[in-house]
Design an enzyme around this catalytic site. Structure first.
Site, PDB file in Angstrom:
ATOM      1  CG  HIS A  96      -0.261  -0.176   2.532  1.00  0.00           C
ATOM      2  ND1 HIS A  96       0.191  -1.404   2.965  1.00  0.00           N
ATOM      3  CD2 HIS A  96       0.076   0.707   3.500  1.00  0.00           C
ATOM      4  CE1 HIS A  96       0.756  -1.266   4.155  1.00  0.00           C
ATOM      5  NE2 HIS A  96       0.710   0.007   4.509  1.00  0.00           N
ATOM      6  CG  HIS A  98       0.832   5.291   4.117  1.00  0.00           C
ATOM      7  ND1 HIS A  98      -0.011   5.152   5.192  1.00  0.00           N
ATOM      8  CD2 HIS A  98       1.651   4.199   4.157  1.00  0.00           C
ATOM      9  CE1 HIS A  98       0.291   4.047   5.860  1.00  0.00           C
ATOM     10  NE2 HIS A  98       1.297   3.446   5.249  1.00  0.00           N
TER      11      HIS A  98
HETATM   12  P1  5GP Z   1       1.711   0.351   7.416  1.00  0.00           P
HETATM   13  O1  5GP Z   1       2.192   0.622   8.807  1.00  0.00           O
HETATM   14  O2  5GP Z   1       1.625  -1.114   7.125  1.00  0.00           O
HETATM   15  O3  5GP Z   1       2.482   1.110   6.360  1.00  0.00           O
HETATM   16  O4  5GP Z   1       0.265   0.979   7.337  1.00  0.00           O
HETATM   17  C1  5GP Z   1      -0.889   0.276   7.615  1.00  0.00           C
HETATM   18  C2  5GP Z   1      -2.001   1.297   7.637  1.00  0.00           C
HETATM   19  O5  5GP Z   1      -3.234   0.618   7.535  1.00  0.00           O
HETATM   20  C3  5GP Z   1      -2.056   2.106   8.939  1.00  0.00           C
HETATM   21  O6  5GP Z   1      -1.950   3.498   8.622  1.00  0.00           O
HETATM   22  C4  5GP Z   1      -3.408   1.752   9.538  1.00  0.00           C
HETATM   23  O7  5GP Z   1      -4.048   2.846  10.156  1.00  0.00           O
HETATM   24  C5  5GP Z   1      -4.181   1.247   8.336  1.00  0.00           C
HETATM   25  N1  5GP Z   1      -5.184   0.242   8.637  1.00  0.00           N
HETATM   26  C6  5GP Z   1      -5.011  -0.900   9.384  1.00  0.00           C
HETATM   27  N2  5GP Z   1      -6.141  -1.609   9.401  1.00  0.00           N
HETATM   28  C7  5GP Z   1      -7.065  -0.927   8.674  1.00  0.00           C
HETATM   29  C8  5GP Z   1      -8.427  -1.183   8.343  1.00  0.00           C
HETATM   30  O8  5GP Z   1      -9.044  -2.179   8.718  1.00  0.00           O
HETATM   31  N3  5GP Z   1      -9.047  -0.259   7.568  1.00  0.00           N
HETATM   32  C9  5GP Z   1      -8.409   0.865   7.131  1.00  0.00           C
HETATM   33  N4  5GP Z   1      -9.119   1.715   6.374  1.00  0.00           N
HETATM   34  N5  5GP Z   1      -7.121   1.129   7.412  1.00  0.00           N
HETATM   35  C10 5GP Z   1      -6.456   0.245   8.181  1.00  0.00           C
END
Ligand code: 5GP
Ligand code: ZN
Length: 113
Positions: A96, A98
């Site tokens: 993903h 951001h």
């Molecule tokens: P990472 O730390 O892996 O780069 O980011 C994961 C992101 O996914 C975090 O910003 C977190 O808030 C978001 N996230 C985790 N679970 C969910 C979910 O169930 N729904 C949504 N919309 N975002 C999520």
């Protein structure tokens, strides 16, 4: 993949999300825990664990899709981040990007550790 990946479940509609834009290959939805006024996650519908494990050809159409997301939300100034691996801050192991923005303002930048 599949059942135990939260973003695959969002793609499948098994977990609800606030969608921003979608096409055959990509989905954009609002982050559940935003760090800025605009915080959108952009994912390929196909499961790749992270940036390092995604075939490079995925990124050309993904870049086009991200520009469409920017148009849709009406922002020209934004930041793109992808956390790659645990040490990079990755928590969800489905690629993903951001998409972060502060419309009418400026995003801060600074030391992260
Ligand atoms: P990472 O730390 O892996 O780069 O980011 C994961 C992101 O996914 C975090 O910003 C977190 O808030 C978001 N996230 C985790 N679970 C969910 C979910 O169930 N729904 C949504 N919309 N975002 C999520
Ligand atoms: Zn997945």
């Amino acid at each position: 993949m599949g059942n135990n990946c939260i973003f695959c479940q969002i793609v499948a509609g098994e977990i609800p999300s606030k969608k921003v834009l979608e096409d055959d290959n990509f989905l954009a939805f609002h982050d559940i825990n935003p760090v800025a006024p605009v915080h959108i996650l952009i994912i390929p519908k196909t499961h790749y664990p992270n940036f390092a494990q995604t075939p490079p050809e995925v990124f050309t159409p993904m870049a086009e899709f991200i520009k469409k997301v920017a148009e849709k939300v009406g922002v020209t100034d934004y930041r793109l981040i992808t956390n790659n691996g645990k040490g990079g801050g990755q928590e969800v192991f489905h690629l993903h990007i951001h998409f972060i923005a502060n419309p009418g303002g400026t995003l801060k930048w600074g030391k992260l550790v």
